[in-house]
Design a protein around this motif. Structure first.
Motif, PDB file in Angstrom:
ATOM      1  N   SER A   5     -50.253 -46.432 -44.498  1.00  0.00           N
ATOM      2  CA  SER A   5     -50.356 -46.165 -45.483  1.00  0.00           C
ATOM      3  C   SER A   5     -50.659 -48.364 -45.334  1.00  0.00           C
ATOM      4  N   GLY A   6     -51.371 -49.849 -44.489  1.00  0.00           N
ATOM      5  CA  GLY A   6     -51.413 -51.061 -45.058  1.00  0.00           C
ATOM      6  C   GLY A   6     -52.222 -52.054 -46.020  1.00  0.00           C
ATOM      7  N   SER A   7     -51.969 -53.373 -46.082  1.00  0.00           N
ATOM      8  CA  SER A   7     -53.257 -53.630 -46.766  1.00  0.00           C
ATOM      9  C   SER A   7     -53.319 -55.284 -46.352  1.00  0.00           C
ATOM     10  N   CYS A   8     -54.250 -55.920 -46.582  1.00  0.00           N
ATOM     11  CA  CYS A   8     -53.653 -57.387 -46.408  1.00  0.00           C
ATOM     12  C   CYS A   8     -53.452 -58.231 -47.590  1.00  0.00           C
ATOM     13  N   LEU A   9     -52.784 -59.284 -46.989  1.00  0.00           N
ATOM     14  CA  LEU A   9     -52.235 -60.782 -47.998  1.00  0.00           C
ATOM     15  C   LEU A   9     -52.969 -60.026 -49.454  1.00  0.00           C
ATOM     16  N   CYS A  10     -54.115 -60.765 -49.784  1.00  0.00           N
ATOM     17  CA  CYS A  10     -54.511 -60.735 -51.191  1.00  0.00           C
ATOM     18  C   CYS A  10     -55.271 -59.341 -51.381  1.00  0.00           C
ATOM     19  N   GLY A  11     -55.318 -57.848 -51.201  1.00  0.00           N
ATOM     20  CA  GLY A  11     -55.260 -57.124 -50.891  1.00  0.00           C
ATOM     21  C   GLY A  11     -56.384 -56.491 -51.373  1.00  0.00           C
ATOM     22  N   VAL A  13     -58.488 -55.527 -48.164  1.00  0.00           N
ATOM     23  CA  VAL A  13     -58.133 -54.954 -47.501  1.00  0.00           C
ATOM     24  C   VAL A  13     -57.126 -53.530 -47.671  1.00  0.00           C
ATOM     25  N   LYS A  14     -57.200 -52.905 -47.587  1.00  0.00           N
ATOM     26  CA  LYS A  14     -56.771 -51.132 -47.591  1.00  0.00           C
ATOM     27  C   LYS A  14     -56.802 -50.296 -46.539  1.00  0.00           C
ATOM     28  N   TYR A  15     -56.413 -50.051 -45.057  1.00  0.00           N
ATOM     29  CA  TYR A  15     -56.442 -48.369 -44.811  1.00  0.00           C
ATOM     30  C   TYR A  15     -54.966 -47.932 -44.483  1.00  0.00           C
ATOM     31  N   GLU A  16     -55.384 -46.536 -44.129  1.00  0.00           N
ATOM     32  CA  GLU A  16     -54.433 -45.344 -43.445  1.00  0.00           C
ATOM     33  C   GLU A  16     -54.479 -45.009 -42.006  1.00  0.00           C
ATOM     34  N   ILE A  17     -53.371 -44.714 -41.658  1.00  0.00           N
ATOM     35  CA  ILE A  17     -53.694 -44.598 -40.048  1.00  0.00           C
ATOM     36  C   ILE A  17     -52.646 -43.093 -40.106  1.00  0.00           C
ATOM     37  N   GLU A  18     -53.511 -42.416 -39.186  1.00  0.00           N
ATOM     38  CA  GLU A  18     -52.899 -40.958 -39.521  1.00  0.00           C
ATOM     39  C   GLU A  18     -52.478 -40.763 -37.553  1.00  0.00           C
ATOM     40  N   GLY A  19     -51.434 -40.587 -37.562  1.00  0.00           N
ATOM     41  CA  GLY A  19     -51.105 -39.805 -36.121  1.00  0.00           C
ATOM     42  C   GLY A  19     -50.125 -40.686 -35.881  1.00  0.00           C
ATOM     43  N   ASP A  20     -49.635 -40.837 -34.952  1.00  0.00           N
ATOM     44  CA  ASP A  20     -47.846 -41.175 -34.487  1.00  0.00           C
ATOM     45  C   ASP A  20     -48.135 -42.379 -33.435  1.00  0.00           C
ATOM     46  N   PHE A  21     -47.170 -43.846 -33.351  1.00  0.00           N
ATOM     47  CA  PHE A  21     -47.237 -44.642 -32.867  1.00  0.00           C
ATOM     48  C   PHE A  21     -46.795 -44.304 -30.990  1.00  0.00           C
ATOM     49  N   ALA A  49     -54.115 -42.147 -32.968  1.00  0.00           N
ATOM     50  CA  ALA A  49     -53.727 -42.519 -34.258  1.00  0.00           C
ATOM     51  C   ALA A  49     -55.607 -42.846 -34.529  1.00  0.00           C
ATOM     52  N   GLU A  50     -55.230 -42.214 -35.860  1.00  0.00           N
ATOM     53  CA  GLU A  50     -57.060 -42.802 -36.640  1.00  0.00           C
ATOM     54  C   GLU A  50     -56.417 -43.603 -37.351  1.00  0.00           C
ATOM     55  N   LEU A  51     -57.363 -44.981 -38.022  1.00  0.00           N
ATOM     56  CA  LEU A  51     -57.402 -45.309 -38.816  1.00  0.00           C
ATOM     57  C   LEU A  51     -58.805 -45.325 -39.989  1.00  0.00           C
ATOM     58  N   THR A  52     -58.483 -45.300 -40.536  1.00  0.00           N
ATOM     59  CA  THR A  52     -59.734 -45.572 -41.788  1.00  0.00           C
ATOM     60  C   THR A  52     -59.336 -46.404 -42.709  1.00  0.00           C
ATOM     61  N   TRP A  53     -60.838 -46.933 -43.013  1.00  0.00           N
ATOM     62  CA  TRP A  53     -60.640 -47.925 -43.698  1.00  0.00           C
ATOM     63  C   TRP A  53     -61.057 -47.692 -45.085  1.00  0.00           C
ATOM     64  N   LEU A  54     -60.267 -47.496 -45.596  1.00  0.00           N
ATOM     65  CA  LEU A  54     -60.182 -47.176 -47.634  1.00  0.00           C
ATOM     66  C   LEU A  54     -60.825 -48.097 -48.907  1.00  0.00           C
ATOM     67  N   ALA A  81     -53.698 -60.822 -41.110  1.00  0.00           N
ATOM     68  CA  ALA A  81     -54.177 -59.498 -39.198  1.00  0.00           C
ATOM     69  C   ALA A  81     -53.667 -58.698 -39.750  1.00  0.00           C
ATOM     70  N   LEU A  82     -54.959 -57.633 -39.126  1.00  0.00           N
ATOM     71  CA  LEU A  82     -54.991 -56.444 -39.236  1.00  0.00           C
ATOM     72  C   LEU A  82     -55.393 -55.586 -38.171  1.00  0.00           C
ATOM     73  N   PRO A  83     -55.151 -53.628 -38.489  1.00  0.00           N
ATOM     74  CA  PRO A  83     -55.216 -52.691 -36.812  1.00  0.00           C
ATOM     75  C   PRO A  83     -56.797 -53.514 -36.458  1.00  0.00           C
ATOM     76  N   ASP A  84     -56.581 -52.903 -34.983  1.00  0.00           N
ATOM     77  CA  ASP A  84     -57.399 -54.063 -33.921  1.00  0.00           C
ATOM     78  C   ASP A  84     -58.431 -52.738 -33.374  1.00  0.00           C
ATOM     79  N   THR A  85     -59.481 -52.139 -33.057  1.00  0.00           N
ATOM     80  CA  THR A  85     -59.974 -50.875 -32.346  1.00  0.00           C
ATOM     81  C   THR A  85     -60.681 -51.481 -31.194  1.00  0.00           C
TER      82      THR A  85
END
Length: 133
Positions: A5-11, A13-21, A49-54, A81-85
């Motif tokens: 899971s990850g997020s931006c500095l201000c909180g 944007v939250k996201y989840e990554i399912e899978g391996d790098f 890996a799959e990205l989901t914006w929470l 900085a956030l995940p990029d597709t």
């Protein structure tokens, strides 16, 4: 399968990554220096890996440097900085944006021909656990 899971500095944007790098590159190119304001970018890469914006998907924006493949996704409120597709079939995740620990060590330093001269000069400078007094 791993979940991060990850997020931006201000909180916002939250996201989840399912899978391996598959790889973890420390990129020293001038584009990455400019968009991070640092000596290098630290990005994780996955083709599966799959990205989901929470939360905060509407706050995610991106910039592509004209004439290049260099792209950056970021929070339009705090600039994190956030995940990029933007590159088809490739998920690029800024390592510092993750809220979970990763076990993968960096795969390689890349674009060393652009390495900041002051990065070498940092060897041996004083170190502090927090802000110096």
């Amino acid at each position: 399968m791993t979940t991060h899971s990850g997020s931006c500095l201000c909180g916002t944007v939250k996201y989840e990554i399912e899978g391996d790098f598959e790889s973890f590159y420390l990129c020293h190119c001038r584009h990455c220096q400019k968009d991070t304001g640092s000596a290098h970018a630290a990005n994780l890469f996955s083709q599966s890996a799959e990205l989901t914006w929470l939360a905060g998907a509407d706050a995610v924006t991106s910039f592509t440097l004209p004439g290049t493949r260099h792209n950056k996704s970021f929070c339009k409120l705090c600039g994190s900085a956030l995940p990029d597709t933007q590159i088809a079939g490739l998920l690029v995740v800024p390592a510092g944006g993750l809220d979970t620990e990763i076990s993968l060590s960096p795969t390689a330093h890349i674009f060393l021909s652009s390495k900041a001269a002051w990065e070498e000069a940092s060897a041996g400078v004083p170190e502090f656990e927090g802000l110096p007094h």
